[in-house]
Design a protein around this motif. Structure first.
Motif, PDB file in Angstrom:
ATOM      1  N   PRO A 219       1.151  -1.317  -0.047  1.00  0.00           N
ATOM      2  CA  PRO A 219       0.460  -0.485   0.053  1.00  0.00           C
ATOM      3  C   PRO A 219       1.084   0.815   0.607  1.00  0.00           C
ATOM      4  N   GLU A 220       2.378   1.276  -0.033  1.00  0.00           N
ATOM      5  CA  GLU A 220       2.785   2.209   0.270  1.00  0.00           C
ATOM      6  C   GLU A 220       3.226   3.302  -1.253  1.00  0.00           C
ATOM      7  N   ARG A 221       3.344   4.453  -0.760  1.00  0.00           N
ATOM      8  CA  ARG A 221       3.802   5.036  -2.213  1.00  0.00           C
ATOM      9  C   ARG A 221       4.677   6.226  -1.948  1.00  0.00           C
ATOM     10  N   PHE A 222       5.621   6.302  -2.914  1.00  0.00           N
ATOM     11  CA  PHE A 222       6.750   7.380  -2.698  1.00  0.00           C
ATOM     12  C   PHE A 222       6.124   8.846  -2.209  1.00  0.00           C
ATOM     13  N   VAL A 223       6.743   8.960  -1.197  1.00  0.00           N
ATOM     14  CA  VAL A 223       6.776  10.495  -0.961  1.00  0.00           C
ATOM     15  C   VAL A 223       7.916  11.332  -1.163  1.00  0.00           C
ATOM     16  N   GLU A 224       8.095  12.537  -1.010  1.00  0.00           N
ATOM     17  CA  GLU A 224       9.092  13.622  -1.100  1.00  0.00           C
ATOM     18  C   GLU A 224      10.519  13.075  -1.131  1.00  0.00           C
ATOM     19  N   GLU A 225       9.629  13.014  -0.192  1.00  0.00           N
ATOM     20  CA  GLU A 225      11.275  12.823   0.905  1.00  0.00           C
ATOM     21  C   GLU A 225      11.459  10.907   0.940  1.00  0.00           C
ATOM     22  N   SER A 226      11.658   9.850   0.699  1.00  0.00           N
ATOM     23  CA  SER A 226      11.435   8.809   0.500  1.00  0.00           C
ATOM     24  C   SER A 226      12.816   9.168  -0.313  1.00  0.00           C
ATOM     25  N   PRO A 227      13.014   7.643   0.832  1.00  0.00           N
ATOM     26  CA  PRO A 227      15.206   7.759   0.439  1.00  0.00           C
ATOM     27  C   PRO A 227      15.280   7.432  -1.002  1.00  0.00           C
ATOM     28  N   TYR A 228      16.379   8.218  -0.930  1.00  0.00           N
ATOM     29  CA  TYR A 228      16.771   6.941  -3.277  1.00  0.00           C
ATOM     30  C   TYR A 228      17.181   6.401  -2.671  1.00  0.00           C
ATOM     31  N   ARG A 229      16.981   5.346  -3.408  1.00  0.00           N
ATOM     32  CA  ARG A 229      17.477   3.951  -3.373  1.00  0.00           C
ATOM     33  C   ARG A 229      17.350   3.402  -5.180  1.00  0.00           C
ATOM     34  N   PRO A 230      18.054   4.086  -6.116  1.00  0.00           N
ATOM     35  CA  PRO A 230      18.224   3.454  -7.261  1.00  0.00           C
ATOM     36  C   PRO A 230      18.803   2.483  -7.836  1.00  0.00           C
ATOM     37  N   ARG A 231      18.442   1.068  -8.277  1.00  0.00           N
ATOM     38  CA  ARG A 231      18.989   0.181  -8.415  1.00  0.00           C
ATOM     39  C   ARG A 231      19.598  -0.234 -10.148  1.00  0.00           C
ATOM     40  N   THR A 232      19.220   1.022 -11.231  1.00  0.00           N
ATOM     41  CA  THR A 232      19.725   0.886 -12.561  1.00  0.00           C
ATOM     42  C   THR A 232      20.736   2.486 -12.779  1.00  0.00           C
ATOM     43  N   PRO A 233      21.786   2.367 -13.684  1.00  0.00           N
ATOM     44  CA  PRO A 233      22.838   2.533 -13.696  1.00  0.00           C
ATOM     45  C   PRO A 233      21.775   4.336 -14.571  1.00  0.00           C
ATOM     46  N   TYR A 234      20.810   4.020 -15.154  1.00  0.00           N
ATOM     47  CA  TYR A 234      19.492   5.566 -15.485  1.00  0.00           C
ATOM     48  C   TYR A 234      19.227   5.973 -14.470  1.00  0.00           C
ATOM     49  N   ASN A 235      18.126   4.725 -13.676  1.00  0.00           N
ATOM     50  CA  ASN A 235      18.034   5.592 -11.285  1.00  0.00           C
ATOM     51  C   ASN A 235      18.927   6.249 -10.798  1.00  0.00           C
ATOM     52  N   ALA A 236      20.206   5.908 -11.535  1.00  0.00           N
ATOM     53  CA  ALA A 236      21.159   6.580 -10.091  1.00  0.00           C
ATOM     54  C   ALA A 236      22.540   7.409 -10.687  1.00  0.00           C
ATOM     55  N   SER A 237      22.056   7.961 -11.691  1.00  0.00           N
ATOM     56  CA  SER A 237      22.712   8.452 -12.713  1.00  0.00           C
ATOM     57  C   SER A 237      21.419   9.749 -12.473  1.00  0.00           C
ATOM     58  N   LYS A 238      20.129   9.934 -12.515  1.00  0.00           N
ATOM     59  CA  LYS A 238      19.060  10.618 -12.229  1.00  0.00           C
ATOM     60  C   LYS A 238      18.814  11.090 -10.593  1.00  0.00           C
ATOM     61  N   ALA A 239      19.312  10.658  -9.830  1.00  0.00           N
ATOM     62  CA  ALA A 239      19.826  10.779  -8.675  1.00  0.00           C
ATOM     63  C   ALA A 239      20.716  11.160  -8.029  1.00  0.00           C
ATOM     64  N   SER A 240      21.624  11.292  -8.914  1.00  0.00           N
ATOM     65  CA  SER A 240      22.753  11.759  -8.278  1.00  0.00           C
ATOM     66  C   SER A 240      22.773  13.433  -9.267  1.00  0.00           C
ATOM     67  N   SER A 241      22.032  13.368 -10.183  1.00  0.00           N
ATOM     68  CA  SER A 241      22.195  15.096 -10.827  1.00  0.00           C
ATOM     69  C   SER A 241      20.511  15.567 -10.497  1.00  0.00           C
ATOM     70  N   ASP A 242      19.923  14.536  -9.308  1.00  0.00           N
ATOM     71  CA  ASP A 242      19.336  15.046  -8.277  1.00  0.00           C
ATOM     72  C   ASP A 242      19.932  15.930  -7.291  1.00  0.00           C
ATOM     73  N   LEU A 243      20.412  15.340  -7.156  1.00  0.00           N
ATOM     74  CA  LEU A 243      21.794  15.711  -5.682  1.00  0.00           C
ATOM     75  C   LEU A 243      22.337  17.062  -5.375  1.00  0.00           C
ATOM     76  N   PHE A 244      22.963  17.112  -7.039  1.00  0.00           N
ATOM     77  CA  PHE A 244      24.087  17.474  -7.572  1.00  0.00           C
ATOM     78  C   PHE A 244      22.659  19.523  -7.327  1.00  0.00           C
ATOM     79  N   VAL A 245      21.331  19.464  -7.880  1.00  0.00           N
ATOM     80  CA  VAL A 245      20.657  20.158  -8.351  1.00  0.00           C
ATOM     81  C   VAL A 245      20.411  20.345  -6.175  1.00  0.00           C
ATOM     82  N   LYS A 246      19.526  20.131  -5.651  1.00  0.00           N
ATOM     83  CA  LYS A 246      19.732  20.011  -4.563  1.00  0.00           C
ATOM     84  C   LYS A 246      20.750  20.661  -3.980  1.00  0.00           C
ATOM     85  N   SER A 247      22.702  20.603  -4.600  1.00  0.00           N
ATOM     86  CA  SER A 247      23.762  21.627  -3.626  1.00  0.00           C
ATOM     87  C   SER A 247      23.616  22.820  -3.649  1.00  0.00           C
ATOM     88  N   TYR A 248      23.146  22.865  -5.060  1.00  0.00           N
ATOM     89  CA  TYR A 248      23.184  24.445  -5.825  1.00  0.00           C
ATOM     90  C   TYR A 248      22.900  25.024  -5.115  1.00  0.00           C
TER      91      TYR A 248
END
Ligand SMILES: NC(=O)c1ccc[n+]([C@@H]2O[C@H](COP(=O)([O-])OP(=O)(O)OC[C@H]3O[C@@H](n4cnc5c(N)ncnc54)[C@H](O)[C@@H]3O)[C@@H](O)[C@H]2O)c1
Length: 333
Positions: free
Chosen positions: A141-170
């Motif tokens: 029944p779970e849904r992801f919320v904006e604060e859900s932890p990042y748990r990427p499992r593919t190179p695409y997902n990992a690269s998107k997660a990394s880019s998000d972290l750079f956006v947040k860091s800026y």
């Protein structure tokens, strides 16, 4: 009145970016749109042909990872807002050449952020994906919320997660005014024939069996690309700087249900399918809690039955658009 006048859309020759450009130009008479796209294998200027003569539209072929080119374009057009769609976006390709994903999605986004900072852009909106949160069990029944932890499992997902972290860091380090949106799976016209809906549609049109991944019960949450475009625009207008927003419909379909729906629309036998091995790292399910963007005033308007039928009919009528693209697709066999 829209808060921004000169909007840079990166990846605007791709699927979602081209719809977003069309939406902006048809909705806001005062807005200028600059489309920056490297025209990789899936970038296609045919997607924006209908706006190419609009004096408010400009195209520059460039790499978001080229700092000098980005700074020049941001300055030349007095860009006050960037919407960053440009990415390597296909999980199938990510299995074959993961480093391309690091180059564009991570390094490219970081470069664009640096250019935005240098030229004092008023807004940097980054397009992310539900896939950064990892996968959900099929019956949870779970849904992801904006604060859900990042748990990427593919190179695409990992690269998107990394880019998000750079956006947040800026945002945190330099005060760059950023927002991020996480979207569910999009469907609509002009989607490159490597994703499931165009692949199934084109196979059905060619009377070939639809290739279903072995885990036919894996689900995705689906959103029409125009509903997605409207949500992004609302976030530009009403979103809070530094915040992230999920954009989903809550509407899920399994792989086998999608195949059945497409075969039904085209009046083909439901048995016209074949099972192929799962893609490596094939996630079972994602589902977003989108109450935050709904609280801004957004809700999806296009129902699956209508949106899918229009999409399938568009592919049926536009073979001249997709036929030349098949040779470039990583998923077409
Ligand atoms: N399609 C979906 O269902 C979905 C869902 C959630 C999020 N997203 C995200 O939305 C964005 C757009 O997805 P899409 O499906 O339209 O992708 P797409 O592959 O159709 O388009 C990507 C575009 O980016 C361009 N591009 C690639 N590398 C570039 C570079 N280095 N510099 C400039 N341009 C470059 C390509 O030429 C192409 O036109 C991506 O960031 C993707 O991660 C997509």
């Amino acid at each position: 009145m829209h808060p921004y006048s000169n909007i840079l859309v990166t990846g605007g020759a791709g699927f979602i970016g081209s719809h977003f450009i069309r939406f902006l130009l048809s909705t806001y008479p005062h807005i200028t749109v600059v489309n920056v796209d490297l025209l990789t294998y899936c970038g296609n200027l045919e997607n924006v042909k209908d706006v190419s003569n609009d004096p408010r539209y400009h195209f520059r072929k460039a790499d978001i990872g080229d700092l000098e080119a980005m700074e020049k374009i941001l300055t030349e057009f007095c860009i006050d807002c960037i919407v960053n769609f440009a990415a390597e976006s296909d999980n199938n390709k990510a299995v074959l050449s993961p480093l391309d994903f690091v180059k564009t999605n991570v390094l490219g986004t970081a470069t664009l952020l640096s250019a935005a900072r240098k030229t004092s852009v008023k807004r940097f909106h980054h397009i992310s994906t539900c896939e950064v949160f990892g996968e959900l069990p099929l019956t949870s029944p779970e849904r992801f919320v904006e604060e859900s932890p990042y748990r990427p499992r593919t190179p695409y997902n990992a690269s998107k997660a990394s880019s998000d972290l750079f956006v947040k860091s800026y945002y945190h380090t330099f005060g760059l005014p950023v927002t991020i949106s996480y979207s569910a799976n999009n469907y609509g016209t002009h989607q490159f024939p490597e994703k499931v809906i165009p692949v199934f549609t084109l196979k059905a049109l060619k009377n070939e069996p639809l290739p279903l991944f072995a885990s036919t019960g894996h689900k995705r949450e689906w959103i029409h690309v125009l509903d997605h475009s409207k949500a992004i625009d609302l976030i530009l207008q009403k979103g809070v700087i530094g915040e992230s927003y999920n954009i989903g419909t809550g509407f899920e379909k399994t792989i086998s249900e999608i195949a059945a729906d497409i075969l039904g629309i085209l009046h083909k036998p439901k048995s016209m399918t074949t099972i192929v091995p799962d893609r490596l790292g094939h996630d079972s399910r994602y589902l977003l809690d989108s109450s935050k963007v709904r609280a801004l005033g957004w809700k999806p308007e296009i129902v699956w039955e209508k949106g899918l039928a229009e999409t399938v009919e568009w592919y049926a009528k536009n073979a001249q658009w997709w036929e030349p693209l098949l040779a470039r697709s990583h998923s077409w066999k």
